[in-house]
Write an enzyme that holds these catalytic residues in place. Structure first.
Site, mmCIF file in Angstrom:
data_model
loop_
_atom_site.group_PDB
_atom_site.id
_atom_site.type_symbol
_atom_site.label_atom_id
_atom_site.label_comp_id
_atom_site.label_asym_id
_atom_site.label_seq_id
_atom_site.Cartn_x
_atom_site.Cartn_y
_atom_site.Cartn_z
ATOM 1 N N ARG A 63 7.009 -0.396 4.904
ATOM 2 C CA ARG A 63 7.029 -0.734 3.484
ATOM 3 C C ARG A 63 6.662 0.496 2.659
ATOM 4 N NH1 ARG A 63 3.281 -6.210 3.666
ATOM 5 N NH2 ARG A 63 4.539 -7.386 5.178
ATOM 6 N N ASP A 65 5.326 1.445 -1.433
ATOM 7 C CA ASP A 65 4.718 0.823 -2.602
ATOM 8 C C ASP A 65 5.577 1.014 -3.852
ATOM 9 O OD1 ASP A 65 2.519 0.156 -1.041
ATOM 10 O OD2 ASP A 65 1.453 2.011 -1.547
ATOM 11 N N ARG A 210 -1.779 8.250 -0.722
ATOM 12 C CA ARG A 210 -2.073 8.572 -2.122
ATOM 13 C C ARG A 210 -3.573 8.748 -2.348
ATOM 14 N NH1 ARG A 210 0.767 3.848 -5.206
ATOM 15 N NH2 ARG A 210 -0.274 4.858 -6.991
#
Length: 302
Positions: A63, A65, A210
């Protein structure tokens, strides 16, 4: 290795298919399908279903974001109708918005799974480090106008290599059952005004990269020392860690599989970094239990 592979338009592909997908994540809530917001998965499934004239559900290697980009997202699906390689690629692209594109499609054995057969995933975070704001690159880099010491960032990042509890770098809403992950490598290099954080691991927690980048930028600015990432790692507490870097600089550039599956090799993205000349699968994977377990015994078609 070549970028220009002819697409067969005579022989229909059926059964389980693997597909390489690229997208600009700026307009999407992320990869995963959601009822309340646009997603890359929903758009791809819509386009595939039009080509197949039947519903199609895809499974992805990982996945991404909201706002995160991908140059080599690998998906698989079970084709409900036979279509040629050219029809799958050109037909799907004709039904997609310009910020998503299919790069290739291949037949794979029925036991191939884009997520569970992946040996590693690799991301690149791109920072444009200059006094003036970006213009041409504004959608796919993060701008930092303060001078960054890429060497200090690289030294600090090495504390993260290996298998660790990454609780200090996981989002509060992370749904993973365990904070343990194995980071194969993390490198920070400067290329003119670009500072690139290149990281590969078995998998990543929600916002993990991140959050790592946010801490590394503090080191690069000189606000923290070379031991800052090691200190955060030891705390195992996200509330005591640093800020989360913006999504726009993050690119999912590779998902690695055993060569026996026969997936195409490609230059690593984003194209902004094409001058580096590295292709998928160009580095040796570490000798670790997860890699050995997932290698298994892939079946080769034909």
């Amino acid at each position: 290795m070549t970028l220009f592979r002819p697409l067969d338009d005579r022989h229909p592909l059926s059964g389980r298919l693997a597909m390489g997908v690229e997208y600009d994540g700026s307009a999407y809530c992320g990869w995963q399908r959601l009822k309340h917001a646009p997603s890359v998965q929903a758009e791809l499934e819509r386009a595939l279903s039009k080509v197949a004239s039947l519903p199609v559900k895809v499974h992805a290697s990982g996945r991404t974001d909201t706002g995160v980009h991908a140059t080599r997202q690998i998906v698989h699906f079970d084709a409900p109708a036979p279509r040629s390689q050219k029809a799958w690629v050109f037909g799907v692209n004709a039904n997609l918005a310009r910020d998503i594109a299919v790069r290739w499609v291949r037949e794979v054995p029925d036991d191939f799974h884009a997520r569970f057969k992946a040996l590693a995933r690799r991301y690149r975070y791109v920072i444009l480090n200059q006094p003036s704001r970006p213009v041409l690159e504004r959608a796919n880099v993060t701008w930092c106008r303060d001078p960054l010491d890429a060497g200090a960032m690289h030294r600090a990042a090495q504390a993260l290599v290996g298998e660790h509890d990454f609780s200090s770098f996981r989002a509060a809403g992370c749904q993973s059952k365990t904070p343990w992950r194995h980071l194969h490598f993390i490198e920070v290099h400067r290329h003119g005004p670009l500072v690139v954080i290149d990281v590969q691991g078995n998998a990543f927690l929600h916002h993990m990269i991140r959050n790592i980048v946010g801490a590394l930028v503090s080191v690069g600015r000189g606000e923290r020392g070379d031991d800052y990432l090691a200190e955060l790692l030891a705390l195992k507490d996200r509330t005591l860690a640093d800020v989360t870097a913006p999504a726009c600089g993050l690119h999912f550039v590779d998902s690695l599989y055993d060569e026996a599956w026969g997936l195409p090799q490609e230059p690593l993205g984003p194209n902004l970094l094409a001058f580096l000349g590295e292709w998928t699968g160009g580095r040796e994977l570490p000798d670790c239990p997860m890699v050995e377990f997932r290698r298994g015994e892939p079946r080769v078609l034909g």
